[in-house]
Structures are given as structure tokens and as C-alpha cells.
Design an enzyme around this catalytic site. Structure first.
Site, PDB file in Angstrom:
ATOM      1  N   HIS A  95     -33.430   9.336 -25.801  1.00  0.00           N
ATOM      2  CA  HIS A  95     -32.835   8.923 -27.079  1.00  0.00           C
ATOM      3  C   HIS A  95     -31.358   8.532 -26.910  1.00  0.00           C
ATOM      4  O   HIS A  95     -30.881   7.611 -27.564  1.00  0.00           O
ATOM      5  CB  HIS A  95     -32.950  10.045 -28.115  1.00  0.00           C
ATOM      6  CG  HIS A  95     -34.333  10.218 -28.654  1.00  0.00           C
ATOM      7  ND1 HIS A  95     -35.078   9.173 -29.157  1.00  0.00           N
ATOM      8  CD2 HIS A  95     -35.136  11.319 -28.772  1.00  0.00           C
ATOM      9  CE1 HIS A  95     -36.257   9.617 -29.554  1.00  0.00           C
ATOM     10  NE2 HIS A  95     -36.324  10.916 -29.325  1.00  0.00           N
ATOM     11  N   HIS A 148     -36.648  13.689 -22.354  1.00  0.00           N
ATOM     12  CA  HIS A 148     -36.988  12.921 -23.561  1.00  0.00           C
ATOM     13  C   HIS A 148     -35.756  12.754 -24.453  1.00  0.00           C
ATOM     14  O   HIS A 148     -35.501  11.657 -24.972  1.00  0.00           O
ATOM     15  CB  HIS A 148     -38.116  13.634 -24.317  1.00  0.00           C
ATOM     16  CG  HIS A 148     -38.421  13.044 -25.663  1.00  0.00           C
ATOM     17  ND1 HIS A 148     -39.360  12.042 -25.841  1.00  0.00           N
ATOM     18  CD2 HIS A 148     -37.895  13.282 -26.893  1.00  0.00           C
ATOM     19  CE1 HIS A 148     -39.385  11.701 -27.123  1.00  0.00           C
ATOM     20  NE2 HIS A 148     -38.510  12.436 -27.786  1.00  0.00           N
ATOM     21  N   GLU A 149     -34.989  13.827 -24.616  1.00  0.00           N
ATOM     22  CA  GLU A 149     -33.781  13.729 -25.454  1.00  0.00           C
ATOM     23  C   GLU A 149     -32.742  12.798 -24.815  1.00  0.00           C
ATOM     24  O   GLU A 149     -32.040  12.070 -25.524  1.00  0.00           O
ATOM     25  CB  GLU A 149     -33.177  15.113 -25.726  1.00  0.00           C
ATOM     26  CG  GLU A 149     -34.109  16.083 -26.468  1.00  0.00           C
ATOM     27  CD  GLU A 149     -34.792  15.492 -27.695  1.00  0.00           C
ATOM     28  OE1 GLU A 149     -34.231  14.592 -28.342  1.00  0.00           O
ATOM     29  OE2 GLU A 149     -35.923  15.922 -27.990  1.00  0.00           O
TER      30      GLU A 149
HETATM   31 ZN   LIG Z   1     -37.819  12.278 -29.721  1.00  0.00          ZN
END
Ligand SMILES: [Zn+2]
Length: 226
Positions: free
Chosen positions: A103, A99-100
Site C-alpha cells: 500500500h 502487504h502493507e
Molecule cells: Zn490492504
């Protein structure tokens, strides 16, 4: 003045937010016990995903702020992972790490909602700090205009939270897609990844809902005083 009709809805949203928090912890713990078949750690998966996206310059570091402090720092171009995520090879660790990375990919591709979020940040930051003081000052001194300014600033903070939602959903979607593409999770394991990430998204939805309801409440009070 003590109890506003909107408080009832805000109370429900608060309950939802607290429930979502428990769910995040619960889902993370549950899927922390399930090891991914590849045996790779969160940091290793993050590295592979980043390299594959041509983001070899993005660093991966330990986050020193403890559990669930995982984040991507766009200024330092660094993915920071908490210890259980960095070292762990569970489904939960991989989900958060990916998930990171999501980003980081958004940052690299100048994803529109992320760009907008960065632009809103300074005003939203001032808004969330100043609005309560302006509201209290406005009521105490009976200055309706002060409450109006407070509402305008608080709106910026709420808008920031609203824009955060697509950013978070998109990062999670990228995480799942990229991990499947890379073959670091199986189709069955994707369910666990979804479980972990959806719970996290729910906390953002709940806190945004609460902020919107608070804004509506302040607008209603403002209008009734004018
Ligand atoms: Zn996030």
C-alpha cells in the site's frame, strides 16, 4: 415487505463473508506456526522492502489496536503493524507486513485505483452513515424521494468497496513479487504467503458482494414503489 427475494442471496453472501473471516483467522494461525527461513521479523522485512523502493521516509510503528489491525496510514506515511506481525518471523507475519508495504508503494507511485479510492472516501463515508436513516425515514414517512437520495448515497459507499478490491489485490501481488525479488522468501514459502493474503482478499470480495446485493434490493424496492 418482511422478506424480500433478494434477502436469500444476501443471506448466502453473508455466509460467504463469515466463512472468509474464519478462513483468514485459520490461515493466519496455520502460517504463524511456520517460520520463514531467513528468520527476519515482519518489521525488518517491511523496512528492507521500503528502503529498496526508495521509501526510507516511510515509518514503521506498532499498531495499538490489537491483532489484524495492520494498515498503512497515507497521511502519516506510516506502516502500522500489530505485535504478532511486527515481532513475528513466521510466513504469516511477513505476508501481512509486505502487504502493507504494498500500500505504501501504491501511495508513492500514485496508483490510479488508490487515488480514486481516496477521492470517493468522503462521499462513501457520508453514504454509509446516512443511507440507513434515509431508507428508514423514507419508508416511515412514505417519501419515495428520500429513499432515492438514500440509494444515491449508498451507491457511493458500494462503489468505494468495489474500488477497494483492485487496491487490495494489487498490494498483495506487489508484496509477493517484492519479497521474492528481495529473496526474503523462497518459492515454496510463496505458497503460504499467497494463502494468507488470498483469504484476506476473499473477505473484501464477500463484503462487496453483500453491499452490491443490498443496493440491488433497495433499487428494486424503490422501483416497485414509484
Ligand atoms: Zn490492504
Amino acid at each position: 415487505m418482511i422478506f424480500h427475494p433478494m434477502d436469500f442471496l444476501i443471506f448466502i453472501a453473508l455466509g460467504l463473508a463469515m466463512w472468509a473471516q474464519t478462513k483468514v483467522k485459520g490461515n493466519f494461525e496455520k502460517w504463524s506456526k511456520v517460520q520463514a527461513t531467513t528468520g527476519l521479523t515482519g518489521a525488518q522485512v517491511a523496512r528492507q522492502l521500503l528502503d529498496r523502493e526508495g521509501l526510507s521516509h516511510v515509518k514503521i510503528e506498532y499498531s495499538k489496536s490489537g491483532a489484524l489491525s495492520d494498515h498503512y496510514d497515507p497521511t502519516a506515511k506510516t506502516v502500522r503493524l500489530s505485535e504478532p506481525v511486527y515481532q513475528g518471523n513466521s510466513i504469516a507475519s511477513l505476508a501481512v507486513a509486505a502487504h502493507e508495504v504494498g500500500h505504501a508503494i501504491q501511495d508513492d507511485s500514485k496508483y490510479g485505483m488508490l487515488v480514486l479510492r481516496h477521492k470517493l472516501f468522503p462521499l462513501a463515508n457520508i453514504g454509509s452513515q446516512m443511507a440507513p436513516m434515509l431508507f428508514i425515514g423514507g419508508f416511515l414517512l412514505n417519501l419515495t424521494n428520500l429513499i432515492g437520495i438514500g440509494i444515491a448515497l449508498f451507491s457511493a459507499a458500494v462503489l468505494f468497496q468495489v474500488v477497494t478490491l483492485p487496491v487490495e489485490f494489487d498490494a498483495s501481488k506487489r508484496a509477493k513479487d517484492k519479497m521474492l525479488e528481495l529473496g526474503v522468501i523462497t518459492n515454496q514459502e510463496e505458497k503460504g504467503v499467497g494463502n494468507v493474503l488470498n483469504a484476506a482478499a476473499l473477505t473484501y470480495v464477500a463484503s462487496t458482494l453483500m453491499a452490491i446485493l443490498q443496493l440491488v434490493k433497495f433499487i428494486m424496492i424503490f422501483r416497485s414503489r414509484r
